[in-house]
Design a protein around this motif. Sequence first.
Motif, PDB file in Angstrom:
ATOM      1  N   ASN A   1       0.840  -1.177   0.000  1.00  0.00           N
ATOM      2  CA  ASN A   1       0.000   0.000   0.000  1.00  0.00           C
ATOM      3  C   ASN A   1       0.888   1.244   0.000  1.00  0.00           C
ATOM      4  O   ASN A   1       2.096   1.161   0.179  1.00  0.00           O
ATOM      5  CB  ASN A   1      -0.914  -0.007   1.224  1.00  0.00           C
ATOM      6  CG  ASN A   1      -1.863  -1.185   1.206  1.00  0.00           C
ATOM      7  OD1 ASN A   1      -1.674  -2.142   1.942  1.00  0.00           O
ATOM      8  ND2 ASN A   1      -2.854  -1.143   0.336  1.00  0.00           N
ATOM      9  N   ASP A   2       0.264   2.391  -0.208  1.00  0.00           N
ATOM     10  CA  ASP A   2       1.045   3.617  -0.361  1.00  0.00           C
ATOM     11  C   ASP A   2       1.868   3.938   0.888  1.00  0.00           C
ATOM     12  O   ASP A   2       3.045   4.303   0.806  1.00  0.00           O
ATOM     13  CB  ASP A   2       0.125   4.797  -0.683  1.00  0.00           C
ATOM     14  CG  ASP A   2      -0.512   4.665  -2.062  1.00  0.00           C
ATOM     15  OD1 ASP A   2      -1.444   5.437  -2.364  1.00  0.00           O
ATOM     16  OD2 ASP A   2      -0.072   3.795  -2.848  1.00  0.00           O
ATOM     17  N   TYR A   3       1.233   3.829   2.050  1.00  0.00           N
ATOM     18  CA  TYR A   3       1.921   4.163   3.304  1.00  0.00           C
ATOM     19  C   TYR A   3       1.579   3.127   4.365  1.00  0.00           C
ATOM     20  O   TYR A   3       0.436   2.679   4.459  1.00  0.00           O
ATOM     21  CB  TYR A   3       1.499   5.557   3.800  1.00  0.00           C
ATOM     22  CG  TYR A   3       1.802   6.662   2.820  1.00  0.00           C
ATOM     23  CD1 TYR A   3       0.781   7.232   2.053  1.00  0.00           C
ATOM     24  CD2 TYR A   3       3.097   7.140   2.640  1.00  0.00           C
ATOM     25  CE1 TYR A   3       1.053   8.238   1.144  1.00  0.00           C
ATOM     26  CE2 TYR A   3       3.374   8.146   1.727  1.00  0.00           C
ATOM     27  CZ  TYR A   3       2.348   8.680   0.988  1.00  0.00           C
ATOM     28  OH  TYR A   3       2.616   9.678   0.094  1.00  0.00           O
ATOM     29  N   TRP A   4       2.586   2.786   5.152  1.00  0.00           N
ATOM     30  CA  TRP A   4       2.421   1.804   6.224  1.00  0.00           C
ATOM     31  C   TRP A   4       2.860   2.394   7.549  1.00  0.00           C
ATOM     32  O   TRP A   4       3.785   3.203   7.608  1.00  0.00           O
ATOM     33  CB  TRP A   4       3.304   0.583   5.954  1.00  0.00           C
ATOM     34  CG  TRP A   4       2.720  -0.362   4.976  1.00  0.00           C
ATOM     35  CD1 TRP A   4       2.894  -0.373   3.640  1.00  0.00           C
ATOM     36  CD2 TRP A   4       1.858  -1.449   5.280  1.00  0.00           C
ATOM     37  NE1 TRP A   4       2.182  -1.405   3.080  1.00  0.00           N
ATOM     38  CE2 TRP A   4       1.539  -2.080   4.055  1.00  0.00           C
ATOM     39  CE3 TRP A   4       1.313  -1.942   6.458  1.00  0.00           C
ATOM     40  CZ2 TRP A   4       0.698  -3.187   3.988  1.00  0.00           C
ATOM     41  CZ3 TRP A   4       0.482  -3.055   6.385  1.00  0.00           C
ATOM     42  CH2 TRP A   4       0.182  -3.655   5.169  1.00  0.00           C
ATOM     43  N   GLY A   5       2.207   1.948   8.616  1.00  0.00           N
ATOM     44  CA  GLY A   5       2.670   2.290   9.946  1.00  0.00           C
ATOM     45  C   GLY A   5       3.372   1.103  10.577  1.00  0.00           C
ATOM     46  O   GLY A   5       3.338  -0.005  10.047  1.00  0.00           O
ATOM     47  N   GLN A   6       3.995   1.334  11.707  1.00  0.00           N
ATOM     48  CA  GLN A   6       4.594   0.206  12.427  1.00  0.00           C
ATOM     49  C   GLN A   6       3.460  -0.572  13.098  1.00  0.00           C
ATOM     50  O   GLN A   6       2.355  -0.077  13.218  1.00  0.00           O
ATOM     51  CB  GLN A   6       5.618   0.697  13.462  1.00  0.00           C
ATOM     52  CG  GLN A   6       5.119   0.886  14.871  1.00  0.00           C
ATOM     53  CD  GLN A   6       4.062   1.946  15.014  1.00  0.00           C
ATOM     54  OE1 GLN A   6       3.821   2.738  14.129  1.00  0.00           O
ATOM     55  NE2 GLN A   6       3.398   1.943  16.145  1.00  0.00           N
ATOM     56  N   GLY A   7       3.702  -1.785  13.448  1.00  0.00           N
ATOM     57  CA  GLY A   7       2.650  -2.625  13.975  1.00  0.00           C
ATOM     58  C   GLY A   7       2.455  -2.488  15.465  1.00  0.00           C
ATOM     59  O   GLY A   7       3.306  -1.960  16.190  1.00  0.00           O
ATOM     60  N   THR A   8       1.314  -2.963  15.917  1.00  0.00           N
ATOM     61  CA  THR A   8       1.030  -3.080  17.341  1.00  0.00           C
ATOM     62  C   THR A   8       0.601  -4.518  17.588  1.00  0.00           C
ATOM     63  O   THR A   8      -0.232  -5.058  16.864  1.00  0.00           O
ATOM     64  CB  THR A   8      -0.043  -2.061  17.792  1.00  0.00           C
ATOM     65  OG1 THR A   8      -0.196  -2.119  19.211  1.00  0.00           O
ATOM     66  CG2 THR A   8      -1.383  -2.279  17.117  1.00  0.00           C
TER      67      THR A   8
END
Length: 126
Positions: free
Chosen positions: A113-120
Amino acid sequence: DVQLQASGGGLVQAGGSLRLSCAASGLTFDDYAIGWFRQAPGKEREGVACISSVDGSTYYTDSVKGRFTISSDNAKNTVYLQMSSLKPDDTAVYYCAADSIENCTIVVVKDPNDYWGQGTKVTVSS
């Protein structure tokens, strides 16, 4: 820079609830679909839920329908994933992602995807 910050994970007993948050900076939710994904050890990434900014439509994978609810607070640039009736199979690292393709059925399978965050991390004990 675009940043997506996922939070809210933790350890919960089966049947319990958690609310995950995905806070974004550097982009406007109005222009993106936001998806929640998860990946358990040894398993492939799975698209769990998605919300489209076009019409607020939502998508859920079958295994979470009726238990998870995705919602968006565009004023706060934050998307939430309310998870209830949690099962041990829900144990995984959960990620949020933003995509300019606003069709959720595409977003949940598009990689990357275009942008990813870090996981939780979410751990559900039996």
